[in-house]
Write an enzyme that holds these catalytic residues in place. Structure first.
Site, PDB file in Angstrom:
ATOM      1  N   GLY A 512       0.949  -1.305   0.024  1.00 47.99           N
ATOM      2  CA  GLY A 512      -0.126   0.146  -0.046  1.00 47.99           C
ATOM      3  C   GLY A 512       0.804   1.130  -0.228  1.00 47.99           C
ATOM      4  O   GLY A 512       0.443   2.318  -0.632  1.00 47.99           O
ATOM      5  N   ASP A 626      -1.094  -3.357  13.019  1.00 47.81           N
ATOM      6  CA  ASP A 626      -1.339  -4.092  11.494  1.00 47.81           C
ATOM      7  C   ASP A 626      -0.608  -5.233  11.679  1.00 47.81           C
ATOM      8  O   ASP A 626       0.053  -5.527  10.703  1.00 47.81           O
ATOM      9  CB  ASP A 626      -0.971  -3.165  10.591  1.00 47.81           C
ATOM     10  CG  ASP A 626      -1.449  -3.694   9.147  1.00 47.81           C
ATOM     11  OD1 ASP A 626      -2.486  -4.460   9.085  1.00 47.81           O
ATOM     12  OD2 ASP A 626      -0.987  -3.033   8.042  1.00 47.81           O
TER      13      ASP A 626
END
Ligand code: NAG
Ligand code: NAG
Ligand code: NAG
Length: 843
Positions: A512, A626
Site C-alpha cells: 500500500g 497491523d
C-alpha cells in the site's frame, strides 16, 4: 334465448368478479423483504418465500465479515430455523425503503444445536437506526425452544438499518428477518388512555412490539391467512377461568366489513369466531370472562379489542362491559348501535399499563345489569408494547448507548476531515516544495526536507542538525542516534546506486505504501528499500510514523530501520534486508518448502517477543495495529521480525485504558472490539496475533471469500474447531502426524485466548509468549525423546539431538528454549532495552 342467458350469465360473472375485486383491494406491501439468514437457498414458509441473504441484492449486509453462517442437520421446528447467521461483532442489514411509514420488523430465532457455537447462551441485542428492539436476550433464561418477535416502526428515512450486536462475551444470531410495509391507517396516532401515564397521542412516531395477538374462540391463524402476514393464536391459555367462556363460530363469508374496517385490521376469521359467556342464559350478572397476560410492568401498552356480534339473534339486545385491568374501558357497550347490523366488525384502541398489583395486563368482558340478554363477548385482541422514553422496547438503554454509531459517524467525519486537511496539507507542501526548490536552485547548495521540518520527532532542531551533517560528510552520512534518533539520512543518488536505479529485477514486493526493492550499500550490506508513493496522502503520515517509531526501537525481533531519504519529495525507507521475506510466503501460495512445527513455533515466539517488546519495552507502549503474516519477516536464519510500523500508535498513557482512534488495520485481523468501540489497546494486537497463529497452523489466509461461508473467516472457523477440541482436523496437512499433541493443544488454547471477543479476556503478549515457549518446550522434548527409537517420521533436520533439560517455566519465559545467543539477552530484560532507549547508543 340461450345466447341471451349466456351473455347475462357472463355479465353477472364478470360483474360479481369486479364486485369482489373492487370492494376492497388487498393490501400489497411496497417494501417486502423476507430473508432466510445464513441460508444458501430460498426457504418457503407458510406460502411465502424467504430469500437467501448470501447473494444480497435488494438489501445489504454491512460488516458481513463480522458474521458467519451455519445450518442445522437435525430437525428444526420450522424451515426458517434450518440456517442461522451468527454475529461475532455488530453487523447490520440495510434495507432500502421505498415507502416511508410503518413497517413490520419480524425476527426469527432458534438456537440450532450444531452451529459450532453455543447459541443457547448467545446474548442477542438488536437495534434499528433509532430503536432498541431486543436487549441482551438469551435462550438460557427463556422457556421456549424458539423466539419469534414482531415489531412495527415508523421508518422516516430512505433506509432502515437493523443491527445485531453480540454482548456478554458471546455471539448474536438470527435465523430469519422480515421487513414489510404496514398500511398507514393500521395504527392511529392516538388512542384512549386508561392508565393516565404514557402517551395517548403521538403514537405514529413510536415503535411497537406485538406481545399478544389473539383470535378469541378461533383457530391459530398463520401469515398465510392474514393479508398482513400476522399470526393470531387461540385464547384458551390466557383465560383466567377456563370454564367461563364458550367459543362460537360462524361462516367467515358472513362477515360484513364496513368502510371503516378492512381485512387489514383483522381477517374475517378473527371476526367469525369469539368467546362469549358459558351459560349465557343463566342470569349471573356477577360474572366476567377474564384473560390475563403477563407483561413487563415497565412499559405502557397499546391494546386493540375486536368485536363482531355473531352471537345475537336480533339487534340491540347485547349490552356488556369491557374492562382493562380494573378500569372500565367500554361501559354499557352496545355493539349494534355502532355497527347498525349483526356480523359487522368493530375495533377500539386503548393505552394501558399493567395492573398495579401484578405484572399482568388483564382484559375482561362482563354482562351489563341493564341488558335484556346476559352475555358478553370478545372476538380478537392485540396487545402491543409501546417504546419508552429512551426509544427502547427492551430495557432502558438507548440504541446509541448499545451501538455507538454516532461516534462511528464522528469517526468517519474525522477521516473525511483528516483527508481534507491532509490534502490541503499536501497542496501547501507541494507549493512549499516548489518554492523551496526554486530557492534551493538559486542557492544551489541546500537539500530540503519538505515534511520533516514540521517536527518529525518533535524537535525540528535535531533534523536541521541531521541534514547539515549529511551535507558535510557528502556521501555516507550517519546522523548520530544520540542527537536525533532518526537513523542515517541517505542521498537519493545513494539509493539509486544501491538499487541499480530501482531495477525491477530487484523488486521484492509492492504494498500500500509503495514498492520495496532489494539493494546493496557500498559496504556490501544488503538492504530493503521501500519507496513511497509520493501521491498518497496517507503515505506521508505513515512515513513519519514509521521513522519515528522505528528509530526509537531496537530489538532483535523488530525489523531495523537503517535510514531514510526524503530528498526531492521522495519518501524512501531503508531497512535491514530480510532474506526469507514475509512469513506468509512460507505458509501458502508459493512453492517454498513447508515449515516444520518447531520452526513455526520459533517464528511465533520471535514475533511475540517483538510485539511484547513494543507493548512493554518503552516508556509509552506502542500498538502495532497491523499485525499480520505479511508484516512478519524472516531473516536468513528464519528469525522472525515484526515489520511495517506505518500504522502504529503510541499506546494509552498510564492513566488511560485505551486510545480512541479511527479503525485502521487489515480485514481478517481486526479486533472486533476495536472495530466496535474504536478504542485501541495492546489487546487489539493480541487478537491479530491470534489470527496469525491460526494462519500458521492452518496455512490458509485470514479471510478467504472463495471458501464456504462458515470457513471464510479463519478466526471464526478455527475457533469453532478449537472449541470442539478438534483443531487437528483443519491444520496444515504437512503437519499431520508430525506434531506433539500436547504442544498442539497448548498452541490451540493460546490462539483461542488471543481471539477472545473482549480485550480484557485476552492474555498479554507476555502471557502469549510464555505459552508459546511452553508449546515449543513440549514439542522439542517430545522430539528429543522420540529420536532414539524413531529416526524417520518425526525427524526434522536441524533439531538438536541432545535431550533438553526438563521444563522450568521460571526460566523459559524470557530466555527461550534453545537459543541463548547474545542477541537474545536483549529479549531477556526489557529493562535493559529500555535503558538503551533512554540512553541510546545504537547497535
Ligand atoms: C431466490 O429468490 C429470488 C427472488 O425470488 C431469486 O431471484 C433467486 O434466484 C432465488 N434463489 C435461489 C437460490 O433459488
Ligand atoms: C410516521 O412519522 C411521520 C412523522 O415523523 C408522520 O408524519 C407519519 O404520519 C407517520 N406514519 C405513520 C404511518 O404513522
Ligand atoms: C368484572 O371485572 C371488573 C374489573 O375487574 C370488576 O370491576 C367488575 O366488578 C367485575 N364484574 C363482575 C360482574 O364481576
Amino acid at each position: 334465448m340461450v345466447e341471451m342467458k349466456l351473455v347475462k350469465c357472463v355479465v353477472i360473472v364478470v360483474f360479481s368478479w369486479f364486485m369482489v375485486d373492487w370492494s376492497y383491494a388487498a393490501f400489497t406491501p411496497v417494501d417486502n423483504y423476507l430473508i432466510a439468514c445464513g441460508s444458501a437457498q430460498n426457504v418457503s414458509l407458510q406460502g411465502r418465500v424467504f430469500i437467501s441473504d448470501s447473494k444480497q441484492s435488494s438489501f445489504v449486509l454491512k460488516s458481513q465479515e463480522n458474521t458467519v453462517i451455519a445450518s442445522s442437520n437435525s430437525s428444526v421446528p420450522s424451515p426458517i430455523f434450518q440456517s442461522v447467521r451468527i454475529f461475532h461483532a455488530p453487523a447490520s442489514y440495510k434495507f432500502e425503503i421505498h415507502q416511508k411509514g410503518r413497517h413490520w420488523i419480524r425476527l426469527y430465532f432458534y438456537p440450532i444445536s450444531d452451529s459450532g457455537h453455543n447459541l443457547r447462551s448467545a446474548s442477542v441485542t438488536v437495534v434499528t437506526d433509532d430503536y432498541v428492539l431486543l436487549n441482551n436476550f438469551t435462550f438460557k433464561k427463556y422457556k421456549g425452544s424458539f423466539l419469534f418477535k414482531e415489531y412495527s416502526v415508523n421508518v422516516t428515512s430512505n433506509t432502515l438499518g437493523l443491527t445485531f450486536i453480540p454482548s456478554n462475551n458471546s455471539v448474536a444470531f438470527v435465523n430469519g428477518v422480515e421487513v414489510v410495509s404496514v398500511p398507514d391507517d393500521l395504527i392511529p396516532n392516538q388512542a384512549a388512555s386508561l392508565s393516565h401515564m404514557g402517551p395517548s397521542s403521538g403514537l405514529s412516531v413510536l415503535a411497537f412490539e406485538t406481545v399478544y395477538r389473539v383470535n378469541m374462540g378461533g383457530p391459530l391463524l398463520t401469515p398465510q391467512n392474514d393479508t398482513l402476514g400476522r399470526t393470531w393464536e387461540n385464547d384458551k391459555k390466557y383465560l383466567h377461568v377456563n370454564s367461563s367462556a364458550q367459543a362460537v363460530t360462524v361462516n367467515p363469508s358472513m362477515i360484513k366489513y364496513p368502510v371503516a374496517v378492512t381485512p387489514e385490521i383483522a381477517p374475517n376469521w378473527v371476526y367469525a369466531t369469539a368467546e362469549h359467556m358459558e351459560n349465557a342464559d343463566v342470569a349471573n350478572t356477577n360474572f366476567n370472562i377474564t384473560w390475563v397476560f403477563p407483561v413487563d410492568p415497565n412499559f405502557v401498552y397499546f391494546v386493540r379489542v375486536h368485536f363482531c356480534d355473531i352471537v345475537s339473534k336480533v339487534l340491540n339486545t347485547l349490552v356488556f362491559n369491557v374492562y382493562l385491568n380494573s378500569d372500565s374501558a367500554l361501559p354499557s357497550f352496545e355493539l349494534s348501535s355502532i355497527t347498525g347490523n349483526l356480523a359487522v366488525p368493530y375495533y377500539k384502541d386503548f393505552i394501558s399499563n399493567s395492573s398495579t398489583d401484578s405484572n399482568t395486563l388483564s382484559v375482561s368482558v362482563g354482562p351489563d345489569p341493564v341488558a335484556e340478554v346476559t352475555d358478553a363477548m370478545l372476538n380478537g385482541l392485540e396487545i402491543m408494547k409501546i417504546s419508552n422514553g429512551v426509544k427502547s422496547l427492551d430495557g432502558f438503554s438507548s440504541a446509541e448507548k448499545l451501538f455507538p454509531k454516532a461516534s462511528l459517524k464522528k469517526g468517519k467525519l474525522g477521516i473525511v476531515i483528516g483527508v481534507i486537511v491532509g490534502t490541503s496539507f499536501v497542496i501547501v507542501l507541494i507549493a512549499l516544495c516548489y518554492c523551496c526548490s526554486v530557492v534551493c536552485r538559486s542557492k544551489a547548495t541546500h537539500q530540503s526536507h519538505p515534511w520533516l521540518p514540521l517536527s518529525l520527532y518533535g524537535n525540528s532542531q535535531t533534523i536541521t542538525k541531521g541534514s547539515m551533517t549529511s551535507e558535510k560528510s557528502g556521501t555516507a552520512s550517519y546522523v548520530s542516534l544520540t542527537s536525533s534518533n532518526l537513523g542515517r539520512i541517505f542521498m537519493f543518488q545513494e539509493i539509486m546506486d544501491a538499487t541499480n536505479k530501482f531495477d525491477e529485477n530487484s523488486l521484492l514486493g509492492v504494498g500500500g505504501f509503495g514498492r520495496v526493492y532489494k539493494g546493496m550499500l557500498e559496504d556490501g550490506t544488503y538492504v530493503a528499500v521501500k519507496r513511497g508513493n509520493t501521491r498518497s496522502e496517507q503515505g506521508i503520515a505513515e512515513f513519519r510514523t514509521e521513522i519515528e517509531m522505528l528509530s526509537k526501537l531496537r530489538h532483535r525481533h523488530l525489523v531495523s530501520l537503517i535510514g531514510y531519504c526524503d530528498e526531492r519529495s521522495e519518501m524512501i525507507l531503508v531497512y535491514e534486508y530480510m532474506a526469507n521475506g514475509p512469513l506468509r510466503s512460507h505458509l501458502y501460495g508459493t512453492t517454498l518448502p513447508s515449515l516444520s512445527w518447531k520452526q513455526r513455533l520459533e517464528i511465533c515466539i520471535g514475533a511475540a517477543k517483538g510485539l511484547h517488546y513494543l507493548h512493554t519495552g518503552a516508556a509509552q507502549s506502542i500498538i502495532h495495529r497491523d499485525v499480520k503474516t505479511t508484516n512478519i519477516l524472516l531473516d536468513e536464519n528464519f528469525v522472525a521480525k515484526v515489520a511495517d510500523f506505518g500504522l502504529s500508535k503510541a499506546g494509552p498513557a498510564i492513566d488511560q485504558t485505551h486510545v480512541s482512534t479511527a479503525v485502521k488495520g487489515s480485514f481478517g485481523y481486526l479486533d472486533p472490539e476495536y472495530f466496535r468501540r474504536q478504542q485501541l489497546t495492546e489487546k487489539s494486537d493480541v487478537y491479530s496475533f491470534g489470527v496469525v497463529l491460526m494462519e500458521i497452523l492452518c496455512t490458509r489466509p485470514a479471510l478467504n471469500p472463495v471458501l464456504p461461508r462458515e470457513q471464510v473467516n479463519i478466526a471464526e472457523w478455527a475457533m469453532s474447531w478449537q472449541k470442539k477440541g478438534m483443531l487437528d482436523q483443519i491444520m496444515d496437512h504437512n503437519l499431520v502426524g508430525k506434531v506433539n499433541s500436547a504442544s498442539l493443544k497448548k498452541f490451540g488454547e493460546t490462539a483461542e485466548k488471543c481471539l477472545e471477543e473482549y480485550g480484557v479476556d485476552r492474555p498479554t503478549m507476555g502471557d502469549v509468549l510464555w505459552n508459546l515457549e511452553y508449546a515449543l518446550q513440549l514439542e522439542v522434548t517430545s522430539l528429543a525423546l522420540s529420536e532414539p527409537e524413531d529416526n524417520s517420521t518425526n525427524h526434522i533436520p536441524g533439531i538438536p539431538s541432545t535431550p533438553l533439560e526438563p521444563f522450568d517455566n521460571s526460566v523459559s519465559m524470557v530466555d527461550g528454549v534453545n537459543s541463548g545467543t547474545d542477541e537474545d539477552a536483549e529479549d531477556s530484560a526489557t529493562s535493559t532495552v529500555f535503558s538503551q532507549l533512554v540512553n541510546p547508543h545504537g547497535r
